[in-house]
Design an enzyme around this catalytic site. Sequence first.
Site, short mmCIF file in Angstrom:
data_model
loop_
_atom_site.label_atom_id
_atom_site.label_comp_id
_atom_site.label_asym_id
_atom_site.label_seq_id
_atom_site.Cartn_x
_atom_site.Cartn_y
_atom_site.Cartn_z
N ASN A 1 0.96 -1.30 -0.05
CA ASN A 1 0.04 -0.02 0.03
C ASN A 1 1.04 1.25 0.03
OD1 ASN A 1 0.62 0.94 2.89
ND2 ASN A 1 -0.20 -1.37 3.14
N ASP B 1 -4.61 -6.26 4.94
CA ASP B 1 -5.49 -7.22 5.67
C ASP B 1 -5.52 -8.54 4.96
OD1 ASP B 1 -6.68 -5.61 7.53
OD2 ASP B 1 -7.72 -4.42 6.09
N LYS C 1 8.76 -17.05 -10.69
CA LYS C 1 8.04 -16.13 -11.27
C LYS C 1 7.06 -16.33 -12.18
CE LYS C 1 8.83 -12.02 -14.31
NZ LYS C 1 9.26 -11.91 -15.45
N LYS D 1 -13.33 0.91 15.34
CA LYS D 1 -12.23 0.34 15.38
C LYS D 1 -11.85 0.56 16.99
CE LYS D 1 -11.09 0.54 10.65
NZ LYS D 1 -10.49 1.36 9.64
N LYS E 1 -11.17 -3.18 18.88
CA LYS E 1 -9.80 -3.45 19.00
C LYS E 1 -9.16 -3.23 20.50
CE LYS E 1 -8.74 -3.04 14.21
NZ LYS E 1 -7.72 -2.94 13.06
N1 CTP Z 1 -4.18 -3.33 11.74
C1 CTP Z 1 -3.56 -4.23 12.47
N2 CTP Z 1 -3.33 -5.65 11.80
C2 CTP Z 1 -3.91 -5.47 10.41
C3 CTP Z 1 -4.88 -4.50 10.09
C4 CTP Z 1 -4.94 -3.18 10.63
O1 CTP Z 1 -2.80 -4.00 13.44
N3 CTP Z 1 -4.25 -6.65 9.85
C5 CTP Z 1 -4.07 -1.82 12.67
C6 CTP Z 1 -3.45 -1.03 11.86
O2 CTP Z 1 -2.17 -0.90 12.40
C7 CTP Z 1 -4.11 0.54 12.64
C8 CTP Z 1 -5.54 -0.04 12.61
O3 CTP Z 1 -5.36 -1.54 12.78
O4 CTP Z 1 -3.75 0.96 13.60
C9 CTP Z 1 -6.58 0.20 11.69
O5 CTP Z 1 -6.35 -0.31 10.49
P1 CTP Z 1 -7.39 -0.02 9.36
O6 CTP Z 1 -6.63 -0.88 7.88
O7 CTP Z 1 -7.40 1.20 8.99
O8 CTP Z 1 -8.42 -0.86 9.69
P2 CTP Z 1 -8.81 -2.19 9.73
O9 CTP Z 1 -9.28 -2.79 10.94
O10 CTP Z 1 -8.13 -3.02 8.74
O11 CTP Z 1 -10.36 -2.20 8.85
P3 CTP Z 1 -10.69 -1.87 7.08
O12 CTP Z 1 -9.59 -2.30 6.50
O13 CTP Z 1 -11.89 -2.51 6.88
O14 CTP Z 1 -10.90 -0.11 7.37
#
Ligand code: CTP
Length: 397
Positions: A208, A277, A287, A335, A339
């Site tokens: 990303n 995620d 490859k 969140k 969390k």
């Molecule tokens: N985070 C994490 N592990 C993951 C995804 C996210 O620890 N697999 C943490 C990120 O570091 C951040 C927070 O969760 O502090 C929010 O991450 P974000 O990607 O915005 O949210 P998600 O919970 O993944 O939800 P979505 O992708 O649906 O927005």
Amino acid sequence: MLKDRKIVLGVTGGIAAYKAAELVRELVRAGAEVHVVMTKSAQAFITPLTFQTLSGNPVATELFSLIEESEIGHISLADRAEILVIAPATANIIGKIASGIADDMLTTIVMATKAPVLIAPAMNVHMWENPICQENIEKLRARGYQFVGPESGELACGYEGKGRLAEIPTIMEEIRAILSPQDFAQEKILITAGPTEEPIDPVRFITNRSSGKMGFALAHAARRRGAEVTLVSGPTALPAPPKVSYISVRSAAEMREAVLNNLNSASILLMAAAVSDYRPKKTAPEKMKKSKSETLLELERNADILAEAGQHKGQRIIVGFAAETENLLQNARQKLKEKNLDLIVANDITLPGAGFEVDTNIVKLLDPSGKVEELPLMTKEELADRILDRIGQLRKL
Ligand code: CTP
């Protein structure tokens, strides 16, 4: 944080004296009030006029000059200084300070000041290694004098080795640290930063747009404020911050392992990384070759590191980040709750000046009481301090 801070910069006679001009520029750019003091031999390398022009203040050179003493005065400079920096510092000045000699403007100020003294040595490698020089440094360290550098590399005298003046950003960072409140001195802070990379095959991966700047800014700020910092970072273009334990990872799985290994000893977790995620279900060993038809990449879920840490929260403070493109507050609140966080830093990445790859951010800080603190556009460096300020308040509750 350097705005209006009073800094006395001593410049001594070494070839690196010209680099002190850059240091003055940076300090002035950061808003500091800089007073330069030069030794006689420094003036053989660079003129007082250069420093006077850059600092906007008269340069002190003579201890027994009637004009300088009445206008500047060694005692008034010694008293006014919030920090005294000597850059570059020769073996000679280090020896003189260690021996209590005060026979010119600079050494007299060093003797008279109650401010912290930061010494940035620069000299020939053999002079640096000379046991007399090393003994002097040890003696000064034991008395609370602080040192930055020297660094290794090519020296002006033609030798290779230790003796180069520390880089200007490194000296700036030490000045900031010394002038910062040490309000996190009791804390062990675990910080994550950057993106993760989820391999598809040996040459491709899913990632990303995170630059890592926010997490790195937090690591810098926390270290300056006295915390013991562990920074777990995905791939970024940023250099590892000084005096921070740095763990470099690639995938979300590696980040998870590093976080869980270090979580127990941490009193604060700041999860600024943009963790993927999903990961490809299979990583191809070779490859992948193109074909004429379409192809599908099957993805599976990565563990949510922050949620897992939230389940083992204990007494520690846990802060998450939410980068959103819509329904900012609603998503961030969810969140925060799901969390088990103490604070969430929410930003709408569609706003100009916010989000990935830029040096600034516009965020809202949400806590479980429902309070929403809206912060204006600011640099990620400034924001890092604001987040720490807020954590400091939470610590006191
Ligand atoms: N985070 C994490 N592990 C993951 C995804 C996210 O620890 N697999 C943490 C990120 O570091 C951040 C927070 O969760 O502090 C929010 O991450 P974000 O990607 O915005 O949210 P998600 O919970 O993944 O939800 P979505 O992708 O649906 O927005």
